[in-house]
Design an enzyme around this catalytic site. Sequence first.
Site, PDB file in Angstrom:
ATOM      1  N   ALA A 121      36.946  37.341  37.017  1.00  0.00           N
ATOM      2  CA  ALA A 121      36.396  36.344  37.934  1.00  0.00           C
ATOM      3  C   ALA A 121      35.621  37.082  39.032  1.00  0.00           C
ATOM      4  CB  ALA A 121      37.515  35.507  38.547  1.00  0.00           C
TER       5      ALA A 121
ATOM      6  N   GLN B  35      35.881  37.420  42.234  1.00  0.00           N
ATOM      7  CA  GLN B  35      36.680  38.233  43.164  1.00  0.00           C
ATOM      8  C   GLN B  35      37.753  39.054  42.445  1.00  0.00           C
ATOM      9  OE1 GLN B  35      36.539  39.142  46.283  1.00  0.00           O
ATOM     10  NE2 GLN B  35      34.706  37.986  46.791  1.00  0.00           N
ATOM     11  N   SER B  36      37.446  39.512  41.250  1.00  0.00           N
ATOM     12  CA  SER B  36      38.418  40.257  40.446  1.00  0.00           C
ATOM     13  C   SER B  36      38.812  41.602  41.063  1.00  0.00           C
ATOM     14  CB  SER B  36      37.828  40.499  39.055  1.00  0.00           C
ATOM     15  OG  SER B  36      38.614  41.422  38.338  1.00  0.00           O
ATOM     16  N   ASN B  37      40.116  41.787  41.213  1.00  0.00           N
ATOM     17  CA  ASN B  37      40.623  43.101  41.637  1.00  0.00           C
ATOM     18  C   ASN B  37      40.552  44.086  40.475  1.00  0.00           C
ATOM     19  OD1 ASN B  37      41.663  42.139  44.276  1.00  0.00           O
ATOM     20  ND2 ASN B  37      43.005  40.920  42.975  1.00  0.00           N
TER      21      ASN B  37
ATOM     22  N   VAL C  86      38.280  44.252  38.172  1.00  0.00           N
ATOM     23  CA  VAL C  86      36.917  44.778  38.067  1.00  0.00           C
ATOM     24  C   VAL C  86      36.689  45.862  39.119  1.00  0.00           C
ATOM     25  CG1 VAL C  86      34.487  44.154  38.470  1.00  0.00           C
ATOM     26  CG2 VAL C  86      35.898  42.781  36.913  1.00  0.00           C
TER      27      VAL C  86
END
Length: 333
Positions: free
Chosen positions: A72, A74-76, A78
């Site tokens: 998503a 706001q992916s942590n 990623v």
Amino acid sequence: MHLARFPRARFAHLPTPLEPLPRLGAALGIDLWVKRDDCTGLAGGGNKTRKLEFLLGEALKQGADTLVTQGAVQSNHVRQTIAAGARFGLATEVILEERTGSKAGDYMGNGNVLLDKLMGAAIRYVLGGSDMVAELEVTAESVRQRGGKPYVIPGGGSNTIGALGYVDCARELVVQADQMDLRIDRLVTATGSAGTHAGLVAGFAALSVDIPILGFGVRAPKPKQEENVFNLAVATAEMIGAAGRVKREMVVADCDYVGEGYGLVDQGVIDALALAARTEGLLLDPVYSGKAMKGLIDQARKGAFKGERVVFLHTGGAQGLFGYQSVLEPALA
Ligand SMILES: *Cc1c(COP(=O)(O)O)cnc(C)c1O
């Protein structure tokens, strides 16, 4: 189980601390502790660091030159994958899914996204509901077309290789608790793409440790979440030589606190973020650990953990708070 049989790149700050939360525990009437996996290192830390040690080990073994993953906006996961790529000199190409539907400036550009750009990844955006497995293959193919060697990491780093990171965390936690003479009655975690929860279940099962694990869901309904965790735990156990040890009843998810949906923050989440911050100076995140804490708080107040010593696994993600300023600030005023 013998984890040295699997390729691993070492960069996590381990072991992470296991600490009491006396003031938050007192507010909830339980003996509450926290396993600080927000302190795993790697560009802000979080639970993806442990998974990435094994995923990077495999990528490097295969001679990959480009990491490909998705999440998503706001992916942590990623953010941490890009950091791992930078650390080992691999390019990273990511696909961000506009999963929450938010177009707010902070959501689209601050928090994890700002850090993704700082660390220099190639970013492609797709609409919410896109087939992200297919999108991963599109990016991987474009890397191959120009002569590169991609290594594809699934969303959340949640396959058997990534789950090894949480098999190791299960071992680390038990060793640590035994050294401290600290009996643990229950382990509580957020559960999303399932690798964390599944690795813990497989690790405890392989070690014959019967500490119950409660996963608070952040997206899928309970039957789906438990099925995902169970299937991955079974496969992970098989890989570490503990085939048949994971029983269905070991997998428990409570998905009653998802609220409006993945990545959507409600008053219960904001109250949980504020309570942890104001009693302990502990920064949770809006999407995962804050939602799990919302569940833990409600269940504790209903007496579900009466007389228990509960360990909350802090899976990280506080960088995402800055992507939610426009939602959080008015509620905190
Ligand atoms: C990814 C993530 C989780 C969920 O872990 P899974 O292994 O995907 O279930 C929890 N907390 C944070 C902060 C995360 O980034």
